[in-house]
Design an enzyme around this catalytic site. Structure first.
Site, PDB file in Angstrom:
ATOM      1  N   GLU A  27       1.293  13.065  -4.612  1.00  0.00           N
ATOM      2  CA  GLU A  27       1.971  12.252  -3.605  1.00  0.00           C
ATOM      3  C   GLU A  27       3.495  12.366  -3.694  1.00  0.00           C
ATOM      4  OE1 GLU A  27      -0.032   8.298  -2.797  1.00  0.00           O
ATOM      5  OE2 GLU A  27      -0.919   8.777  -4.732  1.00  0.00           O
ATOM      6  N   SER A 155      -3.117   8.003  -1.012  1.00  0.00           N
ATOM      7  CA  SER A 155      -2.710   8.633   0.247  1.00  0.00           C
ATOM      8  C   SER A 155      -3.829   9.435   0.903  1.00  0.00           C
ATOM      9  CB  SER A 155      -1.477   9.533   0.041  1.00  0.00           C
ATOM     10  OG  SER A 155      -0.356   8.766  -0.316  1.00  0.00           O
ATOM     11  N   TYR A 221       1.067   9.573   7.502  1.00  0.00           N
ATOM     12  CA  TYR A 221       2.455   9.964   7.313  1.00  0.00           C
ATOM     13  C   TYR A 221       3.044  10.887   8.374  1.00  0.00           C
ATOM     14  CZ  TYR A 221       1.355   8.147   2.701  1.00  0.00           C
ATOM     15  OH  TYR A 221       0.954   7.345   1.670  1.00  0.00           O
ATOM     16  N   ARG A 260      -0.935  -3.744  -1.923  1.00  0.00           N
ATOM     17  CA  ARG A 260      -1.550  -3.639  -0.598  1.00  0.00           C
ATOM     18  C   ARG A 260      -3.023  -3.308  -0.774  1.00  0.00           C
ATOM     19  NH1 ARG A 260      -0.455   1.268   1.391  1.00  0.00           N
ATOM     20  NH2 ARG A 260      -2.685   1.705   1.611  1.00  0.00           N
ATOM     21  N   ASP A 262      -6.800  -2.345   1.071  1.00  0.00           N
ATOM     22  CA  ASP A 262      -7.415  -1.748   2.249  1.00  0.00           C
ATOM     23  C   ASP A 262      -8.842  -2.273   2.373  1.00  0.00           C
ATOM     24  OD1 ASP A 262      -5.092  -0.258   2.636  1.00  0.00           O
ATOM     25  OD2 ASP A 262      -5.818   1.375   1.372  1.00  0.00           O
ATOM     26  N   GLU A 275      -9.847  -0.521  -1.774  1.00  0.00           N
ATOM     27  CA  GLU A 275      -8.987  -0.271  -2.920  1.00  0.00           C
ATOM     28  C   GLU A 275      -7.731  -1.116  -2.832  1.00  0.00           C
ATOM     29  OE1 GLU A 275      -6.478   3.510  -2.663  1.00  0.00           O
ATOM     30  OE2 GLU A 275      -8.172   4.042  -1.379  1.00  0.00           O
ATOM     31  N   ASN A 277      -3.510  -0.795  -3.770  1.00  0.00           N
ATOM     32  CA  ASN A 277      -2.380   0.062  -4.116  1.00  0.00           C
ATOM     33  C   ASN A 277      -1.278  -0.794  -4.734  1.00  0.00           C
ATOM     34  OD1 ASN A 277      -3.054   2.799  -2.597  1.00  0.00           O
ATOM     35  ND2 ASN A 277      -3.608   1.115  -1.253  1.00  0.00           N
ATOM     36  N   GLY A 281       3.453   2.765  -0.054  1.00  0.00           N
ATOM     37  CA  GLY A 281       4.494   3.567   0.569  1.00  0.00           C
ATOM     38  C   GLY A 281       5.597   2.730   1.187  1.00  0.00           C
TER      39      GLY A 281
END
Length: 316
Positions: A27, A155, A221, A260, A262, A275, A277, A281
């Protein structure tokens, strides 16, 4: 909400801040963009900040520079998996975000799911793939479609949706190029949500939409056709349910500062945790800045709030 999240500290309180970004993970490209955005925001706010692209000379840089605290924007291995957190702990340098245990745990998708399962939190059924035989067994047990994931990547790197056994074997082999441990999950057919935590508070949920098969690296992205819905479109009581689930999921992992999660919603309306994070990002396509904006914080205020937590958080 913004008044309780907003940083009230003077920039000088932070001292000399090293923004750690880049690194050597898969990443890296995203981390470089995130780090540059964070660095520019801190400097614009009057913080004495400088950047370090973390490479082989990092220990020398750590010894040579005066660093009062670190803002970690390293995505993936080497920055989000507890190793950088442990190094900074040993060096006595305060840092942003989660500690060693939560960072290592959240980076491991399999063990995160096992923790959630032990607490009765909903997460899709899964299997671990280490052979062609495992692929056939997972197909029999879980059915199709399925999604294959390297257990320690972010990612959406190395991920693939599969609809039959030969595709599953090929996806397992491809994911194995990134990670020796490969996970396969039941595919949840429905909308995807992402929910950010900031300093113990849950930010507004975002519903994601993409014409891609799933919310992959390109959709995250590069693409211009990804849709972000804030408000997320859920009824208020369902959004509160989603936020409460996210708070429980992050608490189970032990996140600090910011994170964060998901989450998928199936056709029956049930939520499923995917998951967490711990270093999300911070690019112009990233989700935490969008959620913070909906809560009343601009990007600079978000960055300062994350940094302030490195002073105010207890238990470091």
């Amino acid at each position: 909400m913004s008044d309780t999240l907003r940083c009230t500290l003077e920039p000088a309180v932070f001292g000399r801040v090293a923004v750690l970004y880049g690194g050597k993970s898969a990443e890296r490209a995203v981390s470089l963009k995130s780090g540059q955005a964070v660095l520019e925001a801190l400097q614009a706010a009057g913080v004495d900040a400088f950047g370090i692209d973390v490479g082989d000379d990092f220990l020398q840089r750590l010894s040579a520079e005066r660093i009062d605290r670190a803002f970690i924007v390293l995505h993936g291995r080497g920055g989000e998996d507890g190793s950088m957190q442990g190094l900074l702990e040993c060096a006595g340098i305060p840092y942003t975000g989660s500690g060693i245990l939560a960072s290592a745990l959240a980076m491991d998708k399999l063990r995160t799911k096992q923790v959630w399962q032990s607490l009765g939190l909903p997460t899709p059924r899964h299997a671990v793939l280490a052979s062609v035989e495992d692929c056939h067994a997972a197909a029999r047990e879980l059915g199709f479609p399925l999604i294959v994931k390297p257990a320690h990547e972010g990612s959406s790197i190395g991920m693939a949706k599969v609809a039959e056994v030969n595709e599953l074997v090929a996806a397992w082999q491809a994911a194995g190029e990134y990670d020796s441990q490969v996970l396969v999950e039941q595919w949840i057919n429905g909308p995807e949500f992402t929910i950010a935590m900031l300093r113990g508070q849950v930010l507004p949920a975002i519903r994601l939409g993409t014409p891609h098969t799933f919310y992959d690296y390109d959709a995250k992205y590069l693409a211009s056709d990804t849709q972000y819905r804030i408000p997320c479109g859920l009824e208020p009581e369902r959004e509160e349910e989603l936020k409460a689930l996210t708070a429980r999921a992050c608490e189970a992992v032990g996140t600090q500062g910011w994170a964060r999660a998901d989450v998928m919603q199936d056709a029956e309306g049930r939520f499923w945790l995917l998951e967490v994070n711990t270093v999300p990002g911070m690019t112009d396509h990233s989700l935490v800045p969008m959620a913070a904006k909906a809560a009343g914080l601009d990007f600079q205020q978000l960055v300062l709030a994350i940094l302030a937590d490195s002073i105010e958080a207890r238990g470091r």
